[in-house]
Design a protein around this motif. Structure first.
Motif, PDB file in Angstrom:
ATOM      1  N   UNK A  63      52.792  82.606  -8.916  1.00 18.92           N
ATOM      2  CA  UNK A  63      52.590  84.037  -8.691  1.00 18.92           C
ATOM      3  C   UNK A  63      51.273  84.555  -9.216  1.00 18.92           C
ATOM      4  N   UNK A  64      50.487  83.691  -9.844  1.00 16.29           N
ATOM      5  CA  UNK A  64      49.180  84.115 -10.342  1.00 16.29           C
ATOM      6  C   UNK A  64      48.304  84.511  -9.161  1.00 16.29           C
ATOM      7  N   UNK A  65      47.557  85.608  -9.275  1.00 22.41           N
ATOM      8  CA  UNK A  65      46.724  86.066  -8.147  1.00 22.41           C
ATOM      9  C   UNK A  65      45.745  85.015  -7.640  1.00 22.41           C
ATOM     10  N   UNK A  66      45.191  84.210  -8.543  1.00 19.77           N
ATOM     11  CA  UNK A  66      44.250  83.170  -8.121  1.00 19.77           C
ATOM     12  C   UNK A  66      44.964  82.130  -7.273  1.00 19.77           C
ATOM     13  N   UNK A  67      46.155  81.718  -7.722  1.00 25.23           N
ATOM     14  CA  UNK A  67      46.922  80.721  -6.981  1.00 25.23           C
ATOM     15  C   UNK A  67      47.370  81.277  -5.641  1.00 25.23           C
ATOM     16  N   UNK A  68      47.856  82.511  -5.649  1.00 26.90           N
ATOM     17  CA  UNK A  68      48.322  83.118  -4.404  1.00 26.90           C
ATOM     18  C   UNK A  68      47.204  83.220  -3.367  1.00 26.90           C
ATOM     19  N   UNK A  69      45.996  83.485  -3.826  1.00 27.21           N
ATOM     20  CA  UNK A  69      44.869  83.601  -2.908  1.00 27.21           C
ATOM     21  C   UNK A  69      44.360  82.240  -2.455  1.00 27.21           C
ATOM     22  N   UNK A  70      44.397  81.250  -3.357  1.00 28.80           N
ATOM     23  CA  UNK A  70      43.784  79.951  -3.060  1.00 28.80           C
ATOM     24  C   UNK A  70      44.686  79.037  -2.239  1.00 28.80           C
ATOM     25  N   UNK A  71      45.994  79.078  -2.501  1.00 27.46           N
ATOM     26  CA  UNK A  71      46.913  78.148  -1.855  1.00 27.46           C
ATOM     27  C   UNK A  71      47.757  78.852  -0.798  1.00 27.46           C
ATOM     28  N   UNK A  72      47.885  78.209   0.342  1.00 26.05           N
ATOM     29  CA  UNK A  72      48.736  78.689   1.425  1.00 26.05           C
ATOM     30  C   UNK A  72      50.027  77.883   1.382  1.00 26.05           C
ATOM     31  N   UNK A  73      51.087  78.474   0.812  1.00 25.21           N
ATOM     32  CA  UNK A  73      52.332  77.737   0.620  1.00 25.21           C
ATOM     33  C   UNK A  73      53.134  77.559   1.900  1.00 25.21           C
ATOM     34  N   UNK A  74      52.595  78.047   3.023  1.00 23.47           N
ATOM     35  CA  UNK A  74      53.234  77.760   4.313  1.00 23.47           C
ATOM     36  C   UNK A  74      52.769  76.408   4.854  1.00 23.47           C
ATOM     37  N   UNK A  75      51.833  75.776   4.150  1.00 21.88           N
ATOM     38  CA  UNK A  75      51.337  74.451   4.519  1.00 21.88           C
ATOM     39  C   UNK A  75      51.529  73.501   3.332  1.00 21.88           C
ATOM     40  N   UNK A  76      51.553  72.190   3.578  1.00 20.54           N
ATOM     41  CA  UNK A  76      51.793  71.231   2.487  1.00 20.54           C
ATOM     42  C   UNK A  76      50.755  71.324   1.377  1.00 20.54           C
ATOM     43  N   UNK A  77      51.229  71.071   0.164  1.00 21.27           N
ATOM     44  CA  UNK A  77      50.398  71.073  -1.044  1.00 21.27           C
ATOM     45  C   UNK A  77      50.616  69.742  -1.766  1.00 21.27           C
ATOM     46  N   UNK A  78      49.566  69.206  -2.348  1.00 17.19           N
ATOM     47  CA  UNK A  78      49.682  68.043  -3.214  1.00 17.19           C
ATOM     48  C   UNK A  78      49.741  68.497  -4.660  1.00 17.19           C
ATOM     49  N   UNK A  79      50.870  68.221  -5.322  1.00 19.48           N
ATOM     50  CA  UNK A  79      51.059  68.617  -6.716  1.00 19.48           C
ATOM     51  C   UNK A  79      50.813  67.395  -7.601  1.00 19.48           C
ATOM     52  N   UNK A  80      49.976  67.555  -8.617  1.00 21.06           N
ATOM     53  CA  UNK A  80      49.620  66.458  -9.518  1.00 21.06           C
ATOM     54  C   UNK A  80      50.121  66.764 -10.922  1.00 21.06           C
ATOM     55  N   UNK A  81      50.884  65.831 -11.482  1.00 23.34           N
ATOM     56  CA  UNK A  81      51.336  65.950 -12.870  1.00 23.34           C
ATOM     57  C   UNK A  81      51.106  64.596 -13.542  1.00 23.34           C
ATOM     58  N   UNK A  82      49.873  64.357 -13.898  1.00 22.61           N
ATOM     59  CA  UNK A  82      49.485  63.072 -14.458  1.00 22.61           C
ATOM     60  C   UNK A  82      49.446  63.088 -15.971  1.00 22.61           C
TER      61      UNK A  82
END
Length: 274
Positions: free
Chosen positions: A142-161
């Protein structure tokens, strides 16, 4: 940063105690560290001399998974959780070699990481940094930067290394995985690596415990999980071959570079698809 000459520029950074991000950066050959970090590094090397090879193999494994996501999955936006300090082959560098227009959002709440991350990316248009706690997926997404940068209607690669061992409590760590993937559309990916301690009285358990003890001054909440607990973190996701395996099993060359302690068997790795 090998001395205190720039401390005045880092008002929120505690240089009196070792810092996990700075020690990890040191293991990767970075220079953003202080004497207290180098002291912990020296103690860690006594316990596991090959551990710098392990973190480099982890970085190489993640780069290969990013390539899989881009080339096989068509992913062009990534969320790197607990990203750590910028060093060689950062996520955005790997991603943009494959797709210069791809978007990367880094997330970390370590003051040292935030200071360097925000400065490094000040002029970037497709790479962003968010100072946030990864264990609160709703707040991050819900962060404004994330909401603007990522389009959650399309696939996202999540990294937890190599980050969830900082998160105490199995349910909290599980939420730090499913809380993100549940918000992603099918075709999204998770690339996860996690150190283990089988806690079965065997040699690997003793070795894992010694590494945990060495790291505890920098990570007070350190929580190496059992293989079963790590498997629970990715339960319900489609694991791509070879499934949840050690870094050594997923990349035989890693085992050769990390002998004689077999440190690469200390970390499990998985690429999962929703």
């Amino acid at each position: 940063m090998a001395d205190g000459s720039r401390r005045s520029f880092l008002p929120d950074v505690d240089t009196s105690r070792p810092n996990a991000a700075r020690v990890y950066d040191l293991l990767l050959g970075g220079k953003n560290n202080f004497e207290v970090d180098r002291q912990l590094y020296a103690e860690l090397i006594k316990v596991a001399p090959e551990i710098p090879n392990l973190v480099r193999e982890n970085r190489r494994w993640q780069a290969r998974m990013i390539e899989t996501m881009v080339r096989d999955g068509g992913v062009d936006q990534f969320l790197d959780l607990g990203c750590g300090l910028p060093t060689a082959d950062n996520t955005h560098e790997v991603v943009q070699r494959l797709n210069p227009r791809a978007t990367v959002v880094y997330v970390d709440n370590d003051p040292t990481v935030a200071t360097h991350g925000l400065a490094l990316l000040a002029d970037e248009r497709t790479v962003h940094f968010v100072d946030a706690d990864l264990t609160d997926p709703a707040a991050v997404l819900g962060d404004p930067v994330v909401e603007k940068a990522l389009d959650l209607s399309r696939p996202v690669g999540v990294l937890e290394g190599l980050v969830l061992h900082h998160v105490p409590g199995q349910e909290r760590a599980r939420q730090a995985v499913v809380g993100y993937l549940s918000a992603m559309v099918p075709g999204s990916y998770l690339a996860l690596t996690h150190p283990i301690n089988p806690r079965d009285g065997g040699r690997l358990a003793d070795f894992s415990a010694s590494v945990e003890d060495a790291l505890r001054p920098a990570v007070k909440t350190i929580a190496f999980r059992t293989p079963a607990e790590v498997a629970e973190l990715v339960e319900g996701l489609e694991l791509l071959p070879p499934g949840l395996t050690t870094i050594a099993d997923s990349c035989p060359s890693a085992e050769q570079s990390a002998k004689p302690t077999g440190v690469t068997r200390l970390v499990l790795a998985a690429l999962a698809r929703k």
